[in-house]
Design a protein around this motif. Structure first.
Motif, PDB file in Angstrom:
ATOM      1  N   THR A 106       0.776  -1.165  -0.152  1.00  0.00           N
ATOM      2  CA  THR A 106      -0.043   0.141  -0.171  1.00  0.00           C
ATOM      3  C   THR A 106       0.825   1.370   0.175  1.00  0.00           C
ATOM      4  O   THR A 106       0.422   2.199  -0.702  1.00  0.00           O
ATOM      5  CB  THR A 106      -0.938  -0.160   1.203  1.00  0.00           C
ATOM      6  OG1 THR A 106      -0.128  -0.313   2.115  1.00  0.00           O
ATOM      7  CG2 THR A 106      -2.033  -0.903   1.133  1.00  0.00           C
ATOM      8  N   THR A 107       1.970   1.324   0.858  1.00  0.00           N
ATOM      9  CA  THR A 107       3.054   2.495   0.813  1.00  0.00           C
ATOM     10  C   THR A 107       3.350   2.585  -0.463  1.00  0.00           C
ATOM     11  O   THR A 107       3.786   3.746  -1.059  1.00  0.00           O
ATOM     12  CB  THR A 107       3.781   2.509   1.863  1.00  0.00           C
ATOM     13  OG1 THR A 107       4.468   1.309   1.888  1.00  0.00           O
ATOM     14  CG2 THR A 107       3.031   2.537   3.274  1.00  0.00           C
ATOM     15  N   ALA A 108       3.829   1.557  -1.000  1.00  0.00           N
ATOM     16  CA  ALA A 108       4.384   1.714  -2.467  1.00  0.00           C
ATOM     17  C   ALA A 108       3.516   2.115  -3.547  1.00  0.00           C
ATOM     18  O   ALA A 108       4.014   2.978  -4.314  1.00  0.00           O
ATOM     19  CB  ALA A 108       4.986   0.257  -2.708  1.00  0.00           C
ATOM     20  N   ILE A 109       2.238   1.825  -3.477  1.00  0.00           N
ATOM     21  CA  ILE A 109       1.213   2.196  -4.488  1.00  0.00           C
ATOM     22  C   ILE A 109       1.127   3.785  -4.146  1.00  0.00           C
ATOM     23  O   ILE A 109       0.951   4.502  -5.342  1.00  0.00           O
ATOM     24  CB  ILE A 109      -0.072   1.580  -4.090  1.00  0.00           C
ATOM     25  CG1 ILE A 109      -0.063  -0.136  -4.698  1.00  0.00           C
ATOM     26  CG2 ILE A 109      -1.199   2.397  -4.927  1.00  0.00           C
ATOM     27  CD1 ILE A 109      -1.409  -0.769  -4.237  1.00  0.00           C
ATOM     28  N   ALA A 110       1.066   4.245  -3.086  1.00  0.00           N
ATOM     29  CA  ALA A 110       0.895   5.797  -2.817  1.00  0.00           C
ATOM     30  C   ALA A 110       2.256   6.401  -3.237  1.00  0.00           C
ATOM     31  O   ALA A 110       1.969   7.529  -4.145  1.00  0.00           O
ATOM     32  CB  ALA A 110       0.874   6.062  -1.210  1.00  0.00           C
ATOM     33  N   LEU A 111       3.454   5.764  -2.954  1.00  0.00           N
ATOM     34  CA  LEU A 111       4.645   6.633  -3.525  1.00  0.00           C
ATOM     35  C   LEU A 111       4.718   6.527  -4.747  1.00  0.00           C
ATOM     36  O   LEU A 111       5.065   7.769  -5.642  1.00  0.00           O
ATOM     37  CB  LEU A 111       5.903   5.760  -2.963  1.00  0.00           C
ATOM     38  CG  LEU A 111       6.937   6.657  -3.245  1.00  0.00           C
ATOM     39  CD1 LEU A 111       7.253   7.809  -2.390  1.00  0.00           C
ATOM     40  CD2 LEU A 111       8.219   5.576  -2.775  1.00  0.00           C
ATOM     41  N   GLU A 112       4.599   5.471  -5.673  1.00  0.00           N
ATOM     42  CA  GLU A 112       4.976   5.291  -6.903  1.00  0.00           C
ATOM     43  C   GLU A 112       3.973   6.125  -7.826  1.00  0.00           C
ATOM     44  O   GLU A 112       4.163   6.448  -8.806  1.00  0.00           O
ATOM     45  CB  GLU A 112       4.659   3.736  -7.393  1.00  0.00           C
ATOM     46  CG  GLU A 112       5.927   2.903  -6.785  1.00  0.00           C
ATOM     47  CD  GLU A 112       7.123   3.519  -6.938  1.00  0.00           C
ATOM     48  OE1 GLU A 112       7.698   3.814  -8.150  1.00  0.00           O
ATOM     49  OE2 GLU A 112       8.087   3.117  -6.046  1.00  0.00           O
ATOM     50  N   THR A 113       2.800   6.056  -7.322  1.00  0.00           N
ATOM     51  CA  THR A 113       1.554   6.906  -8.025  1.00  0.00           C
ATOM     52  C   THR A 113       1.673   8.584  -8.025  1.00  0.00           C
ATOM     53  O   THR A 113       1.791   9.231  -8.955  1.00  0.00           O
ATOM     54  CB  THR A 113       0.284   6.751  -7.360  1.00  0.00           C
ATOM     55  OG1 THR A 113       0.013   5.206  -7.495  1.00  0.00           O
ATOM     56  CG2 THR A 113      -0.950   7.106  -8.311  1.00  0.00           C
ATOM     57  N   ASN A 114       2.448   8.924  -6.887  1.00  0.00           N
ATOM     58  CA  ASN A 114       2.776  10.214  -6.560  1.00  0.00           C
ATOM     59  C   ASN A 114       3.988  10.483  -7.680  1.00  0.00           C
ATOM     60  O   ASN A 114       4.225  11.742  -8.114  1.00  0.00           O
ATOM     61  CB  ASN A 114       3.198  10.595  -5.239  1.00  0.00           C
ATOM     62  CG  ASN A 114       2.234  10.929  -4.373  1.00  0.00           C
ATOM     63  OD1 ASN A 114       0.912  11.188  -4.838  1.00  0.00           O
ATOM     64  ND2 ASN A 114       2.223  10.882  -3.284  1.00  0.00           N
TER      65      ASN A 114
END
Lengths: 232, 212
Positions: free
Chosen positions: A189-197
């Motif tokens: 979940t944190t990777a999704i947030a970061l990579e999308t940003n």
């Protein structure tokens, strides 16, 4: 549309080519969520049993408290754990902040009320004749407890599946107390947030797909146990 | 000492309403005893007191000459079959084996098969059936088998055939008669069937015993 399709294509490639960074986030998620669910069950099952089985002063207050905690925002839990584990906090000397252990602590606090509430409800809904039956069959208090938990097994597995679903999909706790450190505390979940940003949709989509598959599996398990529980 | 129970100055109340009051009562041992009386006369409460599932507000119970104190171990010697018994969520075999498992006894399989035979449950047909695959009469026979498998000193039965059809009533009564003949067991039965009760029991107690 092409942009999304391209992202999806790249996502499948990342999963198929066993991309190290993607799988590191998946592995970390599995590691911390498994630790959290085990800790939640270990603490939550006996507490839920106690809450559902025995009558004691303050039981109603305890139930309201547990039910209130069910809707506790994950960022608030993250904030509390952060406050306790930060250097100035009461548990600062443990040096756990920005580690997988910190995420496990936070996620355990997230899963615990779910396990307690659903275990208590499952135990309360058991047939009232169960206790006298076990006693008259010669069971001692320990055997009564274990058999009662076994009789409520479908409700308990539902509790475990629901808690796991909430734990694996949370982002607030992992972000705040894990710090989203690459190769170490970065979860799905944190990777999704970061990579999308960062505009890297393909990795976000790849991890999102993994999360969807997990959510689907959890829901299938839940549906199975709900059906079994209704059959009985 | 030729009695199974001695009840002395027993008083039991639900919500401050006296349900059962017994000044003095001896129940003989190793025989079949019947209990007959109208609904609400305290028969089921009486059985639960004898099963050590309920406790009197006043008075004392002596079990085979000993004052009843350690109810956990006493419950291994006396068992109660309620009117609508609860079956554990497991197979018929596992239900009947449960009392032996909690007592950590040996020869479980042979003893379960013996109990199944006594209540006319064919092991091959019923052994692996789940609790929800049984009719009311079959469930009652499974519950009876799970009570007699550990050969308790006292078997208490609360209306064991009240909701059953003719065939199941016959099978349960036959099992009880066979048990009465073979085992030196004290059997206490509550029933509304006076004819059967007088044929089965050596002594019948009419309820209410003594309620003020």
């Amino acid at each position: 549309m092409d942009y999304l399709l391209e992202g999806l294509k790249k996502a499948f490639y990342l999963l198929y080519s066993l991309d190290a960074e993607t799988y590191s986030a998946i592995w970390t998620s599995f590691k911390v969520s498994t630790g959290s669910i085990l800790a939640s069950l270990l603490l939550g099952l006996p507490l839920g049993f106690g809450l559902g089985y025995y009558s004691f002063p303050g039981q109603r207050v305890c139930k309201v408290l547990v039910e209130t905690l069910l809707s506790f925002p994950t960022v608030v839990i993250g904030l509390l754990v952060y406050a306790f584990l930060s250097r100035q906090g009461p548990l600062g000397e443990w040096g756990l902040l920005f580690s997988t252990s910190a995420i496990i602590i936070g996620q355990t606090l997230l899963g615990l009320p779910i396990v307690i509430a659903f275990t208590a409800t499952g135990i309360e809904n058991l047939d009232k004749r169960l206790k006298s039956t076990l006693l008259t069959l010669g069971a001692n208090p320990r055997q009564v407890l274990l058999t009662t938990l076994w009789e409520a097994r479908f409700s308990l597995l539902t509790a475990a599946a629901m808690a796991y679903g909430r734990i694996i999909s949370e982002v607030g706790i992992s972000m705040l107390v894990g710090g989203n450190i690459k190769w170490y505390t970065r979860t799905i979940t944190t990777a999704i947030a970061l990579e999308t940003n960062k505009g890297k949709f393909e990795m976000g989509i790849a991890l999102g797909l993994v999360l969807l598959v997990i959510a689907l599996l959890v829901n299938l398990v839940l549906a199975f146990f709900r059906r079994r529980a209704h059959e009985l | 000492m030729n009695y199974s129970y001695y009840l002395k100055n027993i008083l039991f109340a639900y919500n401050k309403k006296k349900v059962l009051q017994i000044r003095e009562l001896f129940l003989p041992k190793e025989t079949s005893l019947g209990i007959f009386g109208p609904n609400g006369s305290g028969k089921s409460t009486f059985l639960k007191l004898l099963a050590f599932l309920l406790f009197p507000e006043q008075g004392e119970i002596f079990f085979f000459g000993e004052r009843a104190r350690d109810v956990c171990s006493l419950r291994k010697e006396v068992t109660l079959l309620e009117q609508t018994p609860y079956l554990l969520k497991r197979s018929v075999f596992e239900n009947i084996a449960y009392p032996l498992q909690v007592r950590k006894e040996k020869n479980i399989e042979a003893r379960v098969l013996e109990a199944m035979e006594l209540v006319a449950l064919e092991p091959k047909k019923f052994g692996q059936r789940k609790w929800f695959e049984l009719s009311g009469g079959e469930a009652q026979r499974v519950a009876l088998a799970s009570r007699i498998v550990c050969k308790p000193r006292v078997l208490l039965l609360d209306e064991p055939t009240s909701n059953l059809d003719g065939e199941n009533t016959f099978l349960i009564r036959r099992a009880l008669t066979s048990l009465q003949e073979k085992e030196k067991m004290t059997i206490v039965v509550v029933s509304h069937d006076w004819d059967w009760l007088s044929a089965f029991s050596s002594q019948i107690y009419k309820f209410p015993l003594e309620i003020k």
